[in-house]
Structures are given as structure tokens and as C-alpha cells.
Design a protein around this motif. Sequence first.
Motif, PDB file in Angstrom:
ATOM      1  N   VAL B  30       0.843  -1.201   0.000  1.00  0.00           N
ATOM      2  CA  VAL B  30       0.000   0.000   0.000  1.00  0.00           C
ATOM      3  C   VAL B  30       0.877   1.249   0.000  1.00  0.00           C
ATOM      4  O   VAL B  30       0.616   2.220  -0.730  1.00  0.00           O
ATOM      5  CB  VAL B  30      -0.952  -0.005   1.207  1.00  0.00           C
ATOM      6  CG1 VAL B  30      -1.716   1.299   1.287  1.00  0.00           C
ATOM      7  CG2 VAL B  30      -1.927  -1.166   1.099  1.00  0.00           C
ATOM      8  N   LYS B  31       1.961   1.207   0.796  1.00  0.00           N
ATOM      9  CA  LYS B  31       2.844   2.379   0.842  1.00  0.00           C
ATOM     10  C   LYS B  31       3.491   2.623  -0.515  1.00  0.00           C
ATOM     11  O   LYS B  31       3.681   3.768  -0.927  1.00  0.00           O
ATOM     12  CB  LYS B  31       3.923   2.182   1.910  1.00  0.00           C
ATOM     13  CG  LYS B  31       3.377   2.339   3.313  1.00  0.00           C
ATOM     14  CD  LYS B  31       4.459   2.202   4.348  1.00  0.00           C
ATOM     15  CE  LYS B  31       3.856   2.292   5.742  1.00  0.00           C
ATOM     16  NZ  LYS B  31       4.786   1.838   6.774  1.00  0.00           N
ATOM     17  N   VAL B  34       1.123   4.601  -2.460  1.00  0.00           N
ATOM     18  CA  VAL B  34       1.103   5.996  -2.027  1.00  0.00           C
ATOM     19  C   VAL B  34       2.271   6.740  -2.665  1.00  0.00           C
ATOM     20  O   VAL B  34       2.117   7.849  -3.200  1.00  0.00           O
ATOM     21  CB  VAL B  34       1.176   6.079  -0.483  1.00  0.00           C
ATOM     22  CG1 VAL B  34       1.347   7.520  -0.042  1.00  0.00           C
ATOM     23  CG2 VAL B  34      -0.068   5.478   0.130  1.00  0.00           C
ATOM     24  N   SER B  37       1.568   7.449  -6.192  1.00  0.00           N
ATOM     25  CA  SER B  37       0.618   8.546  -6.330  1.00  0.00           C
ATOM     26  C   SER B  37       1.328   9.891  -6.195  1.00  0.00           C
ATOM     27  O   SER B  37       1.055  10.824  -6.963  1.00  0.00           O
ATOM     28  CB  SER B  37      -0.470   8.393  -5.279  1.00  0.00           C
ATOM     29  OG  SER B  37      -1.502   9.280  -5.532  1.00  0.00           O
ATOM     30  N   ILE B  38       2.250   9.982  -5.218  1.00  0.00           N
ATOM     31  CA  ILE B  38       3.006  11.234  -5.052  1.00  0.00           C
ATOM     32  C   ILE B  38       3.835  11.518  -6.305  1.00  0.00           C
ATOM     33  O   ILE B  38       3.897  12.640  -6.811  1.00  0.00           O
ATOM     34  CB  ILE B  38       3.920  11.133  -3.811  1.00  0.00           C
ATOM     35  CG1 ILE B  38       3.077  11.036  -2.544  1.00  0.00           C
ATOM     36  CG2 ILE B  38       4.850  12.338  -3.730  1.00  0.00           C
ATOM     37  CD1 ILE B  38       3.877  10.770  -1.291  1.00  0.00           C
ATOM     38  N   ILE B  88      -4.414   3.917  -9.294  1.00  0.00           N
ATOM     39  CA  ILE B  88      -4.312   3.641  -7.861  1.00  0.00           C
ATOM     40  C   ILE B  88      -5.453   2.713  -7.416  1.00  0.00           C
ATOM     41  O   ILE B  88      -5.249   1.790  -6.628  1.00  0.00           O
ATOM     42  CB  ILE B  88      -4.346   4.962  -7.049  1.00  0.00           C
ATOM     43  CG1 ILE B  88      -3.170   5.845  -7.449  1.00  0.00           C
ATOM     44  CG2 ILE B  88      -4.304   4.684  -5.562  1.00  0.00           C
ATOM     45  CD1 ILE B  88      -1.813   5.251  -7.222  1.00  0.00           C
TER      46      ILE B  88
END
Lengths: 493, 118
Positions: B30-31, B34, B37-38, B88
Motif C-alpha cells: 500500500v505504501k 502511495v 501517487s506522489i 491507484i
Amino acid sequence: MIESNLPALQVILPLIAAPLCVLLRRSSLTWLVAWSASWATAAVSIAILLKVLGSGTISYAFGGWAPPWGIEYRIDPLNAFVLVLVSVVAALIVPYARRSLQAEIRSRQHYLFWTAYQICLTGLLGVTITGDAFNVFVFLEISSLATYILIAYGQDRRALVASYQYLIMGTIGATFIVIGVGLLYLMTGTLNLDDMARRIANMPLYRPELAAMAFLTVGISLKLALFPLHLWLPNAYAYAPSVSTAFLSATATKVAVYLLMRFSYTVFGRSGIFESLPFEEMLIALSLAAMFLASTVAIFQDDVKRMFAYSSIAQIGYMTLGIGLANASGLTGAIVHMFNHAVAKGAIFLLLGCVALRIGQPLMSQLTGLAKRMPLTAAGLVVGGLSLIGIPGTVGFVSKWYLVMAAVEKGWWWLAALVVISSLLAVLYVWRLIEVVYFREPSEKLNEATEAPISMLIPAWLFVFACIYFGLDTSTTVGTAAIAAETLLESLP
Amino acid sequence: MSVLDSINYWIAMFLLITGIYIVIARGNLVKKLVGLSIFQTSVYLIYISPSKIIGATAPILAQGFSLYSNPLPHVLILTAIVVGVATIALGLALVVRIHEAYGTIEEDEIHEQDQSAT
């Protein structure tokens, strides 16, 4: 009316079929929809190719907005050729897929598989046909997102992890492509590829353009699995359902190779960028690394699908080698090899799907004596394997011949020798398969096995016949590829 | 040109590298998403920054305005945002499936299970 709107139909037909599949839901109905949509798409692409070969480049202004302001679909011999390749392969796989899917995917999920298949086809055709840089990114992501789904349908749980890894690497690649397109837009103020090429040619070379070229090359290379950016490919191909593997190996990477040609020749051809960046040298070095290292790794694989996945990475090396050589023979070789590899790998993965129908994931140790139980499947695998090696009389020979010629024309005898030596590595892994399949007694798992159903064998054998036919009669494929290579080289100074 | 003049680009570059670092360095699936996404978001800044002119308006002809911002990059990024959200969402869906199949979302534990299975 229909004739003038063929370029739009090319993309819209599968795009409409996708939601239709979701609405219909019944496995057999969605299969029929996918079947009709893909064959209609294939017919459209052949019509477009004939039109382009007859009367030259087609420019289609979407919605009537004139380029460079509106989105333009621009079709020259090169992308017409790729369109035919992608859509015909997709159409041939659909009839095969019926039985294979029944064995590998739960029937209430079939409609979702067909939806993803059609969306993936839409994306791949869209990337190929469009003449707009941002459109390329959007279509690329449409096809990639669908690809992740097609891979995740694999029975093995490792398919999920493979799909996830591909999602991460694919998205990084796509984002690099967006950065590249963005920088080009900042420098030129246009998104139309043709217009962009003209403006780049008429201005001095600034640093953002170099950065754009670098970002685009790395991004596209991730998508086409150029060594060393190939890490997502082996697991994705090995654990995806047989149908997905055959479809993706024959089409997805080829479209990315096309994209690399489009950007490095049509867009940057006149920019003088290749005097500042060692693009060709780098591409040749990486291609050679792919040809040798990936083939060597393939020799030691036990999972047959994984072995041929590594072989795909090596074969992609031959295509990028042709791009790096940058002369008429090299480019013709690269373009023909896109077709030839699609045919050979399509045949191999479809036949492995027939094996998977009988015994599950095909491992080397379980394929012993396959020829005694499934003779047609085994014979087809041999033809496909010979084509990967490049034996005269198969398609693989034709493209390698042109690559060797290209190297000799440049006076690089060492490179010609390396191409031939790397083919010998393919002999090793193909022979390993032949030895197991033909010269051993059937394994326990294969004892009960019989030939796969006719609905799967016919499409698979059509690919096998194509391997031999286009190896003997090269006028259609090489003829078209030579014209396509010529249009690419015209954009060089 | 001082650093402050191009502060947007510095921020974008910082986010870009942060994002890609998280993707590479973190083992939690999951990280990683993230981070991804960034990474994608930083590119939106690279597009938007040069197209915005301070004091300019939307390109609608009206009296009293003569300075306009370029609307095209904004529209492009709207599309890119949609693509990013879809990516995502699909990634997270895959993570849910991976969790069902493996009982974990840590990369090294998944790798260990695969190794011991074969």
C-alpha cells in the motif's frame, strides 16, 4: 461515409464492445460480441492498410477540428502495418479463447475478461493510430490498465503479484512518458506529432528537449521491456492465463516498439539530437545485452512459459537493434521482426495453452513425451521454436537476414557475427524443449492426455502456418515493412 | 534567476524523487502505491506551473483583460488525474486480492512464501 471514417471506427468498435460485454454478462453472448468486434476491427485495419499503400498517408481530423488544434489520427504505412498486426492477432485469438477460458477462469467472470480484452485492444490500436502526443499517453494507459487485469486473471496466486509489479513499473514508465510529452509541449507549444517534428527541426536544440527525449526513451523502454527494464515481463507472461499471454506477447510490446520508432524518427529525426545524445550506440549496446543475457537465462528455466518469456526479451532486443542501426535494412528488419515474432510467439503460447488445458502450468519435467500424446501440438511448438532460432524457411530467418545485412552495410562485421552467435543460444533452449518432447517416454501426468479440441488447434496452427508461409513468401511482409522503413527514414535529414 | 523564482519546479522535483524513493524503498504494497501517487502528482505540477501566468485570467474575451493563461495543460492534467485515480484504484484492488491469497501485504513475506512453495 463509412470509408471516410475508417480511422475512427478502428478504435471505436472495440471501445463500444467493451461496455456491451458488461451489460450482457452471459459468457457465450460476450464471447460473440468480442468475436464480432475483433473481426470487424481486423477488417477495418486491412481496409486502412490497403488504402494507405494505395494512396498514401491518411490524416483524419477527429470531430472535424483541423489539426494541429484538433486531435489528428495520422496513418502512414508503418502504423497501418502495426494496426493490421494487432487487430488480426486479436481476432484470431478470440475463437481459440472460448475453450481455454472455460478451463482457466470461472465462467461468471468471463464477461469481465472480455471487457478487459476489448479495452486493451482499444488502447493498443489507439496508441498506434493517433497523431497526438497526449493521446498516446491516454491510450497507453487504457491498454496498460486492461493488461494488468488480463494478467491478474491467472490461476496461480503469483499472477496477482506479477500484475502488481507490472502496474508499478508500467505506471512509472507512463509517468516518464507524460513528463517527456510535457517538456516537448513546453518547448514547441503543440501536441500534434507532425507539427511538433516540424517545429523541433526549425529551432535550436535546447536542454529540455534532450531531457524530453531521455524521459520518453526510458518510459517507452519500460513498456517494451528493453533490457534492463524487463523485470516485470517474465512473471507476468508465465502466470497470466494462456490467452492473455498469447495476446500480450504478440501485440503489447510490439506497439511500444512502434512508439519508440515514432518518437525517435518522426518526431526527433531532424532535430540533430542524435549528435548530442549517444542514442543509437546505447540502443545497440542494450539490445545486444538483451539478446545474450535473456537467451542465456532462458536456457535454465524449468517453467516453459517463463522460458519463452525470457526469449521474448531477447527477441525484443533484435527489434531495438534494428532501430539503433538506423538504415533501411535495419529498420525493415526491425519492422518485419515485429510481425515475425508476433506470429512465432503467438503460435508457441497458443500451443502451450493447449498443453495447459490438459496438464496445467507446463513445466519442462512434465512435458516429457508430449509428441506421443499430442503430436500436432508438439510439431507446432517445434516450428515456432525453429522460427525463434531463425532457421531458413521460417519467418525468423527473414528478419535476422535483414539485421545481418544492415550490420554488414555499415561495415560492422562483429555485429553481424554477434547476431548469428546469439541465435545459437536460442538453439540451446529450443533444443532442450525438443529433446524433452520427442525423445522421452510420456510422463505420468501426460499419460491420459489427448490432443486439444479442434477449436483451439485451428487458430494455433494458423499461426504455425503463418510462420512457414511468411518465411517462404516474403513479398507481402517485407514489401510493406520496406515501404514503412522508407517513410521513417524520410524524416531523417 | 533565484531559487525562489522557480520554487514550483523545485517542489515538483522534490515530490518526484520522494515518490519514486518510496516506491523503491518501501516493502509494504500500500505504501508503494502511495509513493506512486506522489510521483504522479509531481508531474501535474510540472504541467500546471508554466501555464499559469500571475495576474492572468481564463481565456475568455472580455473587456479590461488582455492577459490570459493557457488552459490546455489544465485540461490535459484533468485527464492525467483520472488516469492516476484509475491506476491507484486498480492497484489497491490488486493489493486486496494479494492479501486474500497470501495473508500479507509485505513484499518480503510474499517473496518468502513463493520461495518456500516451490
